[in-house]
Design a protein around this motif. Structure first.
Motif, PDB file in Angstrom:
ATOM      1  N   ASP A 122       0.813  -1.213   0.000  1.00  0.00           N
ATOM      2  CA  ASP A 122       0.000   0.000   0.000  1.00  0.00           C
ATOM      3  C   ASP A 122       0.848   1.267   0.000  1.00  0.00           C
ATOM      4  OD1 ASP A 122      -2.277  -1.539  -0.010  1.00  0.00           O
ATOM      5  OD2 ASP A 122      -2.694  -1.284   2.123  1.00  0.00           O
ATOM      6  N   ALA A 145       6.339  -0.082   6.916  1.00  0.00           N
ATOM      7  CA  ALA A 145       5.072  -0.652   7.381  1.00  0.00           C
ATOM      8  C   ALA A 145       5.256  -1.235   8.773  1.00  0.00           C
ATOM      9  CB  ALA A 145       4.620  -1.743   6.420  1.00  0.00           C
ATOM     10  N   THR A 146       4.221  -1.164   9.570  1.00  0.00           N
ATOM     11  CA  THR A 146       4.239  -1.789  10.891  1.00  0.00           C
ATOM     12  C   THR A 146       3.669  -3.194  10.771  1.00  0.00           C
ATOM     13  OG1 THR A 146       2.022  -1.063  11.528  1.00  0.00           O
ATOM     14  CG2 THR A 146       3.848   0.457  11.989  1.00  0.00           C
ATOM     15  N   THR A 147       3.860  -3.994  11.793  1.00  0.00           N
ATOM     16  CA  THR A 147       3.293  -5.349  11.781  1.00  0.00           C
ATOM     17  C   THR A 147       1.769  -5.315  11.855  1.00  0.00           C
ATOM     18  OG1 THR A 147       3.585  -5.489  14.172  1.00  0.00           O
ATOM     19  CG2 THR A 147       5.334  -6.429  12.802  1.00  0.00           C
ATOM     20  N   GLU A 148       1.213  -4.205  12.332  1.00  0.00           N
ATOM     21  CA  GLU A 148      -0.248  -4.064  12.444  1.00  0.00           C
ATOM     22  C   GLU A 148      -0.887  -3.516  11.177  1.00  0.00           C
ATOM     23  OE1 GLU A 148       1.827  -2.203  14.663  1.00  0.00           O
ATOM     24  OE2 GLU A 148       1.996  -3.915  16.017  1.00  0.00           O
ATOM     25  N   GLY A 149      -0.077  -3.196  10.173  1.00  0.00           N
ATOM     26  CA  GLY A 149      -0.618  -2.674   8.923  1.00  0.00           C
ATOM     27  C   GLY A 149      -0.585  -1.157   8.840  1.00  0.00           C
ATOM     28  N   GLY A 150      -0.015  -0.498   9.815  1.00  0.00           N
ATOM     29  CA  GLY A 150       0.129   0.952   9.786  1.00  0.00           C
ATOM     30  C   GLY A 150       1.419   1.353   9.099  1.00  0.00           C
ATOM     31  N   ALA A 151       1.799   2.596   9.337  1.00  0.00           N
ATOM     32  CA  ALA A 151       3.021   3.100   8.728  1.00  0.00           C
ATOM     33  C   ALA A 151       3.876   3.815   9.761  1.00  0.00           C
ATOM     34  CB  ALA A 151       2.678   4.054   7.589  1.00  0.00           C
TER      35      ALA A 151
END
Length: 139
Positions: free
Chosen positions: A2, A123-129
């Motif tokens: 993304d 990217a974070t592991t949670e899907g954030g940035a």
């Protein structure tokens, strides 16, 4: 994916860099497969050791093809050392570089040196940035 495919991003070609550990290699291979499945082109995949006498060879290989963006997976210490060489010896731009969650480490900017990583995003592991702003890792 993304982060690289936002509207008007114009990113078509990438070079992937990764540490030699199993997790980084797996992340790089999975990204390459997904990127190509979406119609993107991987110009090169370059690995680096966690310790090296010189980081010049992988730095030159990462920048040889002039990609639209770089994607990095690895451990913070090895990447920080490589990033210093990339920044001082090539035309690498951290603002055109995207990283996996493994590089989201508050120590990373200090390990790499002042402003070496300013603009790096990931990217974070949670899907954030997350991103690097001068000497801080921000989420």
């Amino acid at each position: 994916m993304d982060l690289l495919t936002v509207p008007k991003s114009r990113i078509e070609t990438v070079t992937i860099g990764h540490s030699r550990d199993a997790a980084s290699l797996a992340a790089a291979e999975a990204f390459a497969a997904a990127w190509e499945a979406c119609g993107g082109k991987v110009l090169a995949s370059v690995d680096w050791p966690e310790t090296a006498a010189s980081w010049l060879r992988p730095a030159r290989r990462l920048t040889a093809e002039a990609p639209d963006a770089w994607v990095m997976a690895g451990a913070p210490l090895g990447f920080a050392q490589l990033a210093r060489r990339l920044r001082h010896s090539t035309d690498w731009d951290p603002a055109r570089t995207f990283a996996f969650a493994s590089l989201r480490d508050s120590r990373l900017p200090a390990l790499a040196g002042p402003d070496t990583l300013h603009g790096l995003r990931g990217a974070t592991t949670e899907g954030g940035a997350w991103y690097v702003r001068h000497r801080w890792v921000m989420s």
